[in-house]
Design an enzyme around this catalytic site. Sequence first.
Site, mmCIF file in Angstrom:
data_model
loop_
_atom_site.group_PDB
_atom_site.id
_atom_site.type_symbol
_atom_site.label_atom_id
_atom_site.label_comp_id
_atom_site.label_asym_id
_atom_site.label_seq_id
_atom_site.Cartn_x
_atom_site.Cartn_y
_atom_site.Cartn_z
ATOM 1 N N GLY A 195 70.686 72.350 50.244
ATOM 2 C CA GLY A 195 70.944 72.869 48.907
ATOM 3 C C GLY A 195 71.929 72.013 48.136
ATOM 4 O O GLY A 195 72.257 70.890 48.525
ATOM 5 N N CYS A 196 72.415 72.578 47.039
ATOM 6 C CA CYS A 196 73.156 71.805 46.042
ATOM 7 C C CYS A 196 74.530 71.319 46.491
ATOM 8 O O CYS A 196 75.107 70.447 45.852
ATOM 9 C CB CYS A 196 73.294 72.619 44.758
ATOM 10 S SG CYS A 196 71.721 72.870 43.898
ATOM 11 N N PHE A 197 75.073 71.869 47.572
ATOM 12 C CA PHE A 197 76.385 71.385 48.035
ATOM 13 C C PHE A 197 76.277 70.111 48.858
ATOM 14 O O PHE A 197 77.280 69.460 49.153
ATOM 15 C CB PHE A 197 77.112 72.458 48.860
ATOM 16 C CG PHE A 197 76.386 72.889 50.114
ATOM 17 C CD1 PHE A 197 76.406 72.111 51.258
ATOM 18 C CD2 PHE A 197 75.677 74.087 50.145
ATOM 19 C CE1 PHE A 197 75.741 72.504 52.416
ATOM 20 C CE2 PHE A 197 75.009 74.498 51.291
ATOM 21 C CZ PHE A 197 75.035 73.699 52.431
ATOM 22 N N ALA A 198 75.058 69.722 49.220
ATOM 23 C CA ALA A 198 74.875 68.745 50.299
ATOM 24 C C ALA A 198 75.229 67.313 49.937
ATOM 25 O O ALA A 198 75.361 66.475 50.825
ATOM 26 C CB ALA A 198 73.442 68.809 50.822
ATOM 27 N N PHE A 235 78.659 72.445 45.345
ATOM 28 C CA PHE A 235 78.536 73.910 45.362
ATOM 29 C C PHE A 235 77.092 74.265 45.674
ATOM 30 O O PHE A 235 76.173 73.670 45.110
ATOM 31 C CB PHE A 235 78.880 74.515 43.991
ATOM 32 C CG PHE A 235 80.146 73.994 43.371
ATOM 33 C CD1 PHE A 235 81.373 74.215 43.975
ATOM 34 C CD2 PHE A 235 80.113 73.296 42.171
ATOM 35 C CE1 PHE A 235 82.542 73.744 43.395
ATOM 36 C CE2 PHE A 235 81.275 72.819 41.583
ATOM 37 C CZ PHE A 235 82.489 73.039 42.192
#
EC number: 2.3.1.74
Length: 401
Positions: A167-170, A377
């Site tokens: 996801g977007c935190f990665a 995030f």
Amino acid sequence: MAGATVTVEEVRKAQRATGPATVLAIGTATPANCVHQADYPDYYFRITKSEHMTELKEKFKRMCDKSQIRKRYMHLTEEYLAENPNMCAYMAPSLDARQDIVVVEVPKLGKAAAQKAIKEWGQPKSKITHLVFCTTSGVDMPGADYQLTKMLGLRPSVNRLMMYQQGCFAGGTVLRVAKDLAENNRGARVLVVCSEITAVTFRGPSESHLDSMVGQALFGDGAAAVIVGADPDERVERPLFQLVSASQTILPDSEGAIDGHLREVGLTFHLLKDVPGLISKNIERSLEEAFKPLGITDYNSIFWVAHPGGPAILDQVEAKVGLEKERMRATRHVLSEYGNMSSACVLFILDEMRKRSAEDGRATTGEGFEWGVLFGFGPGLTVETVVLHSVPITTGAAITA
């Protein structure tokens, strides 16, 4: 039996690098198909055969207008969607069609970004010892890491790590992992690739699931690659940013705030309205934990690379921390020109920052500042915090305090 001539401690010491992990090159890539945000509501409701939903279209138009996105890049073309109508429904079985795209296109887009990073790095591909590949787009075995190894002609003995469904935190996660790999393996050169294609999440509108439509208004396709290594040979390698520390945390009371579920219908996206509030409420704690050991309490005195999940997140973080608008310039530029590309975003922002810093005659790769922060995030709510140290662009130039 003869005694060993070396101790375990001596072996361990010899295995480890001396200095911090350093970003040595950055490359980015997007599909050719460019979608302008002003035209997207008409296109989206036409291609999904939803033009009769006039009130919903007006809501979607407002989402797009508020997104602060000017354009995005998408592999999915009108022709392909016309041939695969199930992908245009809100909930129709379509995973096979989606997988057929991403299994091929995710490594291909990753290759384009990786080739640019390798070219900038300027060293032989045979010096790449590790590959970290990250995508939220699809799953397959052997994975995109294997496919990219073959496509680039990397050594068969390259140490690979495939990260699916992060996801977007990665974008923060891959840097944290690359830091550990580079610092614990003397001479290691880690190729990091994030490649994201929205073919798994694209779907038609639903009056009962407005959160899904938020994703349709924000997400774009893109891939970014970096080379990370410790103890750079400055005769042939050019450091860009040092990775000083990295940590991950799950925010309190945030379960279910961002979810994605892989189903027959593709990857469904679920979002709670209070995501910007949850992030901004906890951002100061993350900053304090990262920067207190450095004696830094003024967060306008550092450069910022924040995952642009959406404009509301950036607005609320700015307000909470009291940031000057200029601190998020690079972040907002990438959001405007590319949309939310999930894990690849923060690497695009690093690229934009170092290029603009050089163009503007700044003293360092970090907009003239010495220290900086990179935030990811995403689902969990999970936050990645990476402390960065810039490098001087011109020898002897003063660093902004």
